[in-house]
Write a protein that holds these residues in place. Structure first.
Motif, PDB file in Angstrom:
ATOM      1  N   GLU A 105      -6.377  11.346  -7.459  1.00 34.26           N
ATOM      2  CA  GLU A 105      -5.134  11.660  -6.752  1.00 34.26           C
ATOM      3  C   GLU A 105      -4.889  10.677  -5.620  1.00 34.26           C
ATOM      4  OE1 GLU A 105      -5.177  15.764  -5.546  1.00 34.26           O
ATOM      5  OE2 GLU A 105      -5.598  16.427  -7.577  1.00 34.26           O
ATOM      6  N   CYS A 106      -5.969  10.162  -5.012  1.00 30.67           N
ATOM      7  CA  CYS A 106      -5.821   9.221  -3.903  1.00 30.67           C
ATOM      8  C   CYS A 106      -6.955   8.203  -3.918  1.00 30.67           C
ATOM      9  CB  CYS A 106      -5.811   9.965  -2.566  1.00 30.67           C
ATOM     10  SG  CYS A 106      -5.525   8.880  -1.151  1.00 30.67           S
ATOM     11  N   ILE A 107      -6.585   6.945  -3.818  1.00 37.42           N
ATOM     12  CA  ILE A 107      -7.544   5.855  -3.669  1.00 37.42           C
ATOM     13  C   ILE A 107      -7.222   5.173  -2.348  1.00 37.42           C
ATOM     14  CG2 ILE A 107      -8.391   3.659  -4.593  1.00 37.42           C
ATOM     15  CD1 ILE A 107      -7.443   4.638  -7.368  1.00 37.42           C
ATOM     16  N   TRP A 108      -8.255   4.961  -1.542  1.00 35.72           N
ATOM     17  CA  TRP A 108      -8.084   4.287  -0.258  1.00 35.72           C
ATOM     18  C   TRP A 108      -8.856   2.982  -0.319  1.00 35.72           C
ATOM     19  CZ3 TRP A 108     -11.184   4.944   4.748  1.00 35.72           C
ATOM     20  CH2 TRP A 108     -10.511   4.369   5.824  1.00 35.72           C
ATOM     21  N   HIS A 109      -8.143   1.864  -0.251  1.00 38.54           N
ATOM     22  CA  HIS A 109      -8.763   0.541  -0.220  1.00 38.54           C
ATOM     23  C   HIS A 109      -8.774   0.077   1.236  1.00 38.54           C
ATOM     24  CE1 HIS A 109      -8.216  -0.073  -4.603  1.00 38.54           C
ATOM     25  NE2 HIS A 109      -7.023   0.467  -4.428  1.00 38.54           N
ATOM     26  N   VAL A 110      -9.957  -0.192   1.755  1.00 36.01           N
ATOM     27  CA  VAL A 110     -10.060  -0.816   3.070  1.00 36.01           C
ATOM     28  C   VAL A 110     -10.280  -2.293   2.771  1.00 36.01           C
ATOM     29  CG1 VAL A 110     -11.226  -0.841   5.295  1.00 36.01           C
ATOM     30  CG2 VAL A 110     -11.014   1.313   4.031  1.00 36.01           C
ATOM     31  N   VAL A 111      -9.212  -3.060   2.903  1.00 36.74           N
ATOM     32  CA  VAL A 111      -9.185  -4.446   2.448  1.00 36.74           C
ATOM     33  C   VAL A 111      -9.984  -5.362   3.372  1.00 36.74           C
ATOM     34  CG1 VAL A 111      -7.648  -6.376   1.894  1.00 36.74           C
ATOM     35  CG2 VAL A 111      -6.936  -4.030   1.383  1.00 36.74           C
ATOM     36  N   ASP A 112      -9.821  -5.180   4.674  1.00 37.73           N
ATOM     37  CA  ASP A 112     -10.529  -6.009   5.659  1.00 37.73           C
ATOM     38  C   ASP A 112     -10.619  -5.225   6.968  1.00 37.73           C
ATOM     39  OD1 ASP A 112      -7.996  -6.343   6.968  1.00 37.73           O
ATOM     40  OD2 ASP A 112      -7.596  -8.123   5.765  1.00 37.73           O
TER      41      ASP A 112
END
Length: 138
Positions: free
Chosen positions: A20-27
């Protein structure tokens, strides 16, 4: 926190499929949420600043910035294999592809006969700010 995190539905031990939710911490200052909604996949890009047991986040898209009067505080409790954000558990997973640098807002609009048709609004991601905005500063 850099990496990919998949949200678990409240009370669930494993993620739904698709999540339902994906959280990408890019930098160290950029993150993006992919959330399944009733109208389709919503993608939201944010700039963030670390802040007292959490983050301050502010939209990077011109379309969503007017919805925020200031940077929003999001409490985060980090553990070895997961984190708790706003009361939801997110498990760290192998990296998943990061979406294109556009906010995507799904929805519907009426056609000439009043029938609701699906739309996807794409909004370009803007440059980072030097400081988190405070109420009344935009």
């Amino acid at each position: 926190m850099i990496g990919t995190w998949v949200g678990l539905p409240k009370g669930a031990g494993i993620p739904s499929s698709p999540p339902e939710c994906i959280w990408h911490v890019v930098d160290d200052s950029t993150c993006v949420y992919e959330q399944q909604t009733e109208m389709g996949l919503m993608i939201s890009w944010f700039q963030y600043w670390c802040h007292e047991e959490g983050i301050l986040r502010y939209p990077l898209s011109k379309a969503t910035r007017p919805m925020f009067k200031s940077a929003e505080y999001v409490p985060i409790l980090v553990a070895d294999t997961h984190l708790i954000m706003n009361g939801y558990r997110f498990n760290r997973v192998d990296p998943l592809p990061i979406p294109e640098r556009f906010d995507v807002l799904p929805g519907t609009r009426p056609d000439e006969n009043g029938i609701r048709i699906p739309i996807r609004i794409r909004s370009k991601v803007r440059d980072h700010l030097s400081e988190p905005p405070q109420e009344g500063e935009q």
